[in-house]
Scaffold this motif. Structure first.
Motif, PDB file in Angstrom:
ATOM      1  N   ALA A   1      -8.484  -0.621   1.846  1.00  0.00           N
ATOM      2  CA  ALA A   1      -7.598  -0.163   2.754  1.00  0.00           C
ATOM      3  C   ALA A   1      -7.298   1.164   2.103  1.00  0.00           C
TER       4      ALA A   1
ATOM      5  N   LEU B   1     -13.388   3.462   7.432  1.00  0.00           N
ATOM      6  CA  LEU B   1     -11.727   3.444   7.616  1.00  0.00           C
ATOM      7  C   LEU B   1     -11.433   4.911   8.176  1.00  0.00           C
TER       8      LEU B   1
ATOM      9  N   PRO C   1      -1.721   3.605   4.650  1.00  0.00           N
ATOM     10  CA  PRO C   1      -1.518   3.681   5.971  1.00  0.00           C
ATOM     11  C   PRO C   1      -0.619   4.720   6.578  1.00  0.00           C
TER      12      PRO C   1
ATOM     13  N   PHE D   1       0.730  -1.133  -0.130  1.00  0.00           N
ATOM     14  CA  PHE D   1       0.086  -0.113  -0.005  1.00  0.00           C
ATOM     15  C   PHE D   1       0.979   1.146  -0.031  1.00  0.00           C
TER      16      PHE D   1
ATOM     17  N   PRO E   1      -3.623  -7.038   8.138  1.00  0.00           N
ATOM     18  CA  PRO E   1      -4.428  -5.998   8.357  1.00  0.00           C
ATOM     19  C   PRO E   1      -3.972  -5.125   9.658  1.00  0.00           C
TER      20      PRO E   1
ATOM     21  N   TYR F   1      -5.343   0.662   9.177  1.00  0.00           N
ATOM     22  CA  TYR F   1      -5.749   1.321   7.805  1.00  0.00           C
ATOM     23  C   TYR F   1      -6.810   0.385   7.131  1.00  0.00           C
ATOM     24  N   GLY F   2      -7.207  -0.630   7.876  1.00  0.00           N
ATOM     25  CA  GLY F   2      -7.907  -1.649   7.119  1.00  0.00           C
ATOM     26  C   GLY F   2      -7.151  -2.727   6.478  1.00  0.00           C
ATOM     27  N   GLY F   3      -7.060  -2.993   5.209  1.00  0.00           N
ATOM     28  CA  GLY F   3      -6.205  -4.124   4.564  1.00  0.00           C
ATOM     29  C   GLY F   3      -6.688  -5.339   4.509  1.00  0.00           C
TER      30      GLY F   3
ATOM     31  N   SER G   1       0.735  -6.017   1.936  1.00  0.00           N
ATOM     32  CA  SER G   1      -0.821  -6.150   2.312  1.00  0.00           C
ATOM     33  C   SER G   1      -1.013  -7.479   2.958  1.00  0.00           C
TER      34      SER G   1
ATOM     35  N   THR H   1      -9.514  -7.526   0.941  1.00  0.00           N
ATOM     36  CA  THR H   1      -8.747  -6.182   1.195  1.00  0.00           C
ATOM     37  C   THR H   1      -9.305  -5.111   0.766  1.00  0.00           C
TER      38      THR H   1
END
Length: 371
Positions: free
Chosen positions: A202, A246, A205, A36, A226, A229-231, A223, A200
């Motif tokens: 996101a 998010l 980050p 990311f 998680p 940032y989510g992911g 990636s 995924t």
């Protein structure tokens, strides 16, 4: 008589979903592999409230050494069943020297810049439609992957757990519609209901540092695990009709999406789902001044609060903390009452346990609240 039709694709759509204003395709220039980046040039810029169609690719069949036609042909996939995007990505990547091919793992479409999003805001992502792009996906199993992997936390310490020897096997699973229902044809006698979702999703980050899970280069988050940032959350209820929230760390949020799945069970214990290319219609809305510490979600029936940690027990505790915090701030409960409700009315589910950091989700029924 059983009515069977194997369709090239099928869609799960929210009633009355808006028409997309932008179509972001999964061309080689629009995807990145396994990371990311926080400084990658956005592939699209949209206003808050925009509805966007986004194509994604499964890494299965697109990133192996063999060309996709040869690799997938071994499973009976015909050349015209393989997406041109897959063929193009494999050719573009393979034409580069080995050290310039980028990361491995997930193929991520993005980033998408959402105008007006700034640090401290929240990005609201509504899943309006999710559709399969091909009538098949791949799941793999082995006695050295998923929860049996040497990197799985429970493999260290304690009494060894006997594991049946399971060969490393890729299972190609056809999908389609039978008797009006979308299913995976696992075997002649087993059907698994399809619930397409992105494993995924996101935002870029905050500031990845060496020592953080999955960070091998300063400033670049992989990636695999998680995080805030989510992911790679691999939470199967992030399907059509759900909404993901998010936290925003960078201007424009910089949204990435990939790791598309046809369906998956909670836990994802073999290490992967039915890995299957999808296209999604998503609505992006910036919630100004609303700050959250990590991903959370909801659908028509539940609020979902996530705990993410390297340790499953700590992930559980964090999920409870997040749920208590939500009940206090959003529903007006005292902390004591919130914890009590967590114990008697909330289910805590394991979303996934195979991506380095592990995800536990507090599932709060909306039916508990009379208003």
């Amino acid at each position: 008589m059983r009515r069977l039709s194997v369709l090239l694709s099928f869609a799960v759509t929210v009633a009355g979903a808006a028409t997309p204003s932008v179509h972001v395709r999964s061309t080689p220039d629009n995807v990145v592999l396994g990371v990311f980046p926080i400084d990658r040039t956005p592939i699209a810029k949209v206003a808050s409230g925009s509805v966007v169609r986004i194509d994604t690719l499964s890494q299965r069949g697109a990133t192996q050494q063999e060309d996709p036609v040869t690799f997938l042909g071994k499973f009976g996939v015909k050349p015209d069943e393989i997406l041109q995007d897959v063929k193009d990505l494999w050719a573009a990547r393979n034409a580069k020297p080995q050290n310039e091919r980028g990361g491995g793992g997930h193929i991520l479409t993005g980033p998408i810049y959402i105008d007006g999003a700034e640090r401290g805001d929240t990005l609201k992502v509504e899943m309006l439609e999710l559709a399969t792009r091909v009538p098949y996906g791949i799941n793999s199993s082995s006695s050295t992957g998923g929860v049996f992997s040497a990197s799985y936390p429970a493999s260290k310490g304690g009494e060894p757990i006997p594991v049946t020897e399971i060969p490393n096997t890729n299972h190609l699973i056809r999908t389609g519609v039978e008797n009006g229902k979308a299913v995976a044809f696992f075997s002649d006698t087993i059907r698994v209901p399809m619930t397409p979702f992105f494993g995924t999703m996101a935002v870029a980050p905050d500031s990845p540092k060496i020592g953080d899970p999955g960070v091998r280069v300063e400033g670049l988050q992989t990636s695999g695990p998680p995080g805030p940032y989510g992911g790679n959350m691999d939470f199967r209820d992030l399907k059509a009709g759900s909404t993901l929230y998010l936290p925003v760390f960078h201007s424009g949020a910089l949204f990435y999406v990939g790791d598309p799945h046809g369906t998956q069970g909670d836990g994802e214990v073999s290490g992967n789902a039915i890995e299957q290319s999808l296209t999604g219609v998503l609505r992006f809305t910036v919630l100004k001044g609303k700050t959250i510490s990590g991903p959370r979600a909801e659908d028509a029936g539940h609020y979902f609060l996530m705990g993410i940690d390297l340790d499953l027990d700590r992930a559980m505790r964090k999920a409870v903390v997040e749920t208590v915090d939500f009940l206090v701030k959003e529903k007006g409960l005292t902390p004591a009452k919130a914890l009590s409700l967590c114990s008697i009315g909330v289910d805590f589910r394991i979303a996934e346990v195979v991506d380095t950091t592990q995800v536990v989700v507090g599932s709060v029924p909306k039916s508990l609240f009379l208003k």
